[in-house]
Design an enzyme around this catalytic site. Sequence first.
Site, PDB file in Angstrom:
ATOM      1  N   ARG A  11     -78.691 -19.721  12.702  1.00 40.07           N
ATOM      2  CA  ARG A  11     -78.340 -18.623  13.589  1.00 40.07           C
ATOM      3  C   ARG A  11     -79.241 -17.433  13.286  1.00 40.07           C
ATOM      4  NH1 ARG A  11     -72.551 -17.541  11.937  1.00 40.07           N
ATOM      5  NH2 ARG A  11     -72.601 -15.999  13.629  1.00 40.07           N
ATOM      6  N   LYS A  83     -67.749 -22.430   5.453  1.00 45.26           N
ATOM      7  CA  LYS A  83     -66.490 -22.052   6.103  1.00 45.26           C
ATOM      8  C   LYS A  83     -66.571 -22.157   7.627  1.00 45.26           C
ATOM      9  CE  LYS A  83     -67.309 -17.021   6.006  1.00 45.26           C
ATOM     10  NZ  LYS A  83     -67.273 -16.781   7.454  1.00 45.26           N
ATOM     11  N   ASP A  84     -67.787 -22.263   8.178  1.00 48.50           N
ATOM     12  CA  ASP A  84     -67.942 -22.405   9.631  1.00 48.50           C
ATOM     13  C   ASP A  84     -67.987 -23.862  10.076  1.00 48.50           C
ATOM     14  OD1 ASP A  84     -68.042 -19.663  10.018  1.00 48.50           O
ATOM     15  OD2 ASP A  84     -70.225 -19.575   9.883  1.00 48.50           O
ATOM     16  N   THR A 127     -60.649  -7.019  11.973  1.00 44.41           N
ATOM     17  CA  THR A 127     -61.237  -8.247  11.437  1.00 44.41           C
ATOM     18  C   THR A 127     -61.094  -9.355  12.462  1.00 44.41           C
ATOM     19  OG1 THR A 127     -61.073  -9.971   9.742  1.00 44.41           O
ATOM     20  CG2 THR A 127     -59.062  -8.754  10.224  1.00 44.41           C
ATOM     21  N   ALA A 128     -62.108 -10.204  12.568  1.00 41.76           N
ATOM     22  CA  ALA A 128     -62.046 -11.332  13.494  1.00 41.76           C
ATOM     23  C   ALA A 128     -61.346 -12.533  12.885  1.00 41.76           C
ATOM     24  CB  ALA A 128     -63.466 -11.725  13.927  1.00 41.76           C
ATOM     25  N   SER A 129     -61.102 -12.498  11.583  1.00 43.94           N
ATOM     26  CA  SER A 129     -60.533 -13.643  10.879  1.00 43.94           C
ATOM     27  C   SER A 129     -59.015 -13.648  10.978  1.00 43.94           C
ATOM     28  CB  SER A 129     -60.951 -13.588   9.398  1.00 43.94           C
ATOM     29  OG  SER A 129     -60.136 -14.430   8.614  1.00 43.94           O
ATOM     30  N   ARG A 131     -57.138 -15.576   9.301  1.00 47.39           N
ATOM     31  CA  ARG A 131     -56.679 -15.668   7.915  1.00 47.39           C
ATOM     32  C   ARG A 131     -56.534 -14.283   7.302  1.00 47.39           C
ATOM     33  NH1 ARG A 131     -59.293 -14.800   3.268  1.00 47.39           N
ATOM     34  NH2 ARG A 131     -61.263 -14.591   4.382  1.00 47.39           N
ATOM     35  N   ARG A 132     -57.551 -13.438   7.485  1.00 48.17           N
ATOM     36  CA  ARG A 132     -57.478 -12.090   6.928  1.00 48.17           C
ATOM     37  C   ARG A 132     -56.399 -11.269   7.626  1.00 48.17           C
ATOM     38  NH1 ARG A 132     -63.802 -12.034   6.990  1.00 48.17           N
ATOM     39  NH2 ARG A 132     -64.312 -12.602   4.841  1.00 48.17           N
ATOM     40  N   ARG A 149     -65.340  -8.244  15.988  1.00 46.91           N
ATOM     41  CA  ARG A 149     -66.374  -9.264  16.005  1.00 46.91           C
ATOM     42  C   ARG A 149     -67.739  -8.665  15.679  1.00 46.91           C
ATOM     43  NH1 ARG A 149     -66.540 -13.506  19.003  1.00 46.91           N
ATOM     44  NH2 ARG A 149     -68.278 -13.930  17.611  1.00 46.91           N
ATOM     45  N   GLY A 150     -68.686  -9.566  15.377  1.00 40.77           N
ATOM     46  CA  GLY A 150     -70.057  -9.151  15.135  1.00 40.77           C
ATOM     47  C   GLY A 150     -70.526  -9.501  13.744  1.00 40.77           C
ATOM     48  N   GLN A 153     -73.695  -6.158   9.770  1.00 43.27           N
ATOM     49  CA  GLN A 153     -74.161  -4.814  10.107  1.00 43.27           C
ATOM     50  C   GLN A 153     -73.396  -4.235  11.288  1.00 43.27           C
ATOM     51  OE1 GLN A 153     -76.033  -7.367   9.302  1.00 43.27           O
ATOM     52  NE2 GLN A 153     -77.620  -6.741   7.856  1.00 43.27           N
ATOM     53  N   THR A 154     -73.067  -5.083  12.267  1.00 44.56           N
ATOM     54  CA  THR A 154     -72.326  -4.618  13.445  1.00 44.56           C
ATOM     55  C   THR A 154     -70.942  -4.133  13.042  1.00 44.56           C
ATOM     56  OG1 THR A 154     -73.503  -6.126  14.922  1.00 44.56           O
ATOM     57  CG2 THR A 154     -71.370  -5.303  15.681  1.00 44.56           C
ATOM     58  N   ARG A 155     -70.283  -4.868  12.150  1.00 47.05           N
ATOM     59  CA  ARG A 155     -68.933  -4.472  11.748  1.00 47.05           C
ATOM     60  C   ARG A 155     -68.963  -3.199  10.896  1.00 47.05           C
ATOM     61  NH1 ARG A 155     -66.188 -10.220  10.207  1.00 47.05           N
ATOM     62  NH2 ARG A 155     -68.281 -11.111  10.411  1.00 47.05           N
ATOM     63  N   CYS A 242     -60.033 -22.281  13.735  1.00 47.95           N
ATOM     64  CA  CYS A 242     -59.872 -20.835  13.843  1.00 47.95           C
ATOM     65  C   CYS A 242     -58.528 -20.462  14.476  1.00 47.95           C
ATOM     66  CB  CYS A 242     -61.015 -20.248  14.681  1.00 47.95           C
ATOM     67  SG  CYS A 242     -62.601 -20.215  13.826  1.00 47.95           S
TER      68      CYS A 242
END
Length: 307
Positions: A11, A83-84, A127-129, A131-132, A149-150, A153-155, A242
């Site tokens: 990516r 993890k992905d 957070t996008a997770s 789990r978190r 998301r992102g 650096q974006t976050r 997810c």
Amino acid sequence: MTQRTLHIGTRGSPLALWQAEHVRDLLKSGGFPGEIEVDVFSTAGDRIKDKPLREFGGKGLFTKEIDEALLSGAIDLAVHSMKDLPTELPAGMIIAAIPERGDVRDAFISHKAATLRDLPEGALVGTASLRRQAQVKRIRPDLKVDTFRGNVQTRLRKLAEEKADATLLAYAGLKRLELTEHATAVIEPEEMLPAVGQGALGVACRSEDKEVIDWLKPLHHRPTEIAISCERAFLARLDGSCRTPIAGLAELHGDRFTFRGMILMPDGSEWFETSREGEHIHAAKLGTDAAAELLERAGPDFLVELD
């Protein structure tokens, strides 16, 4: 052995590029004599910017395009965050090397509090997770959570723009990008259990490409593989994606290892956890057994309700 140019698929985020370049450097230091090029792919997970990934199919969204390029022969190997990776890989593809694992912990980042527990009542954690999100709500039911998301650096930018009061990121990613100064606090696994495979990389190639498999052997870290095999067996038995808040961490201590696993409701209102200790040769079996215990204790509808 015929000299060839290796193509690594990845990516395009700064962290993903670091990971691919890290594998490239490991191969070169291991004596690979040819050229190594890094080919960048845009995945569905990268293109879906502002919606929860669980609405679109989960983990495979970050790997599908790269896996297709690998199987078609357009690239020779792919570097993924473990993890992905879905627990079932496409036919014809294997994880040929798992380098030594990085830091497994989550980092708490905020300009308004020193720790998660110190956030003011009703503060917003982005957070996008899932789990978190679930574990944040478990620790602090009064907090609000929202999808953030992102890339790293974006976050960090979104947090600086005060679109949330705090966020959480994998500390390994901050270390790799030399951004650890942004971590307000590091959360120990005893307080927030990490994602299965967090901090670890998987290097995939075609199962019949014996030449690449041979070159990847020196990159492989057996203790990390043992831990990951336990965690992914746990995840596979739970059929995790997810869509479900699942956390798990295996750690080796000589020939023995410990494992702790957890499943949660998305709002953190209910959770089940278990632990195992055993010999490393039984790692995968104990991960499966731990998941079976949680399924039995939670009941047949616990994970179904998360869909």
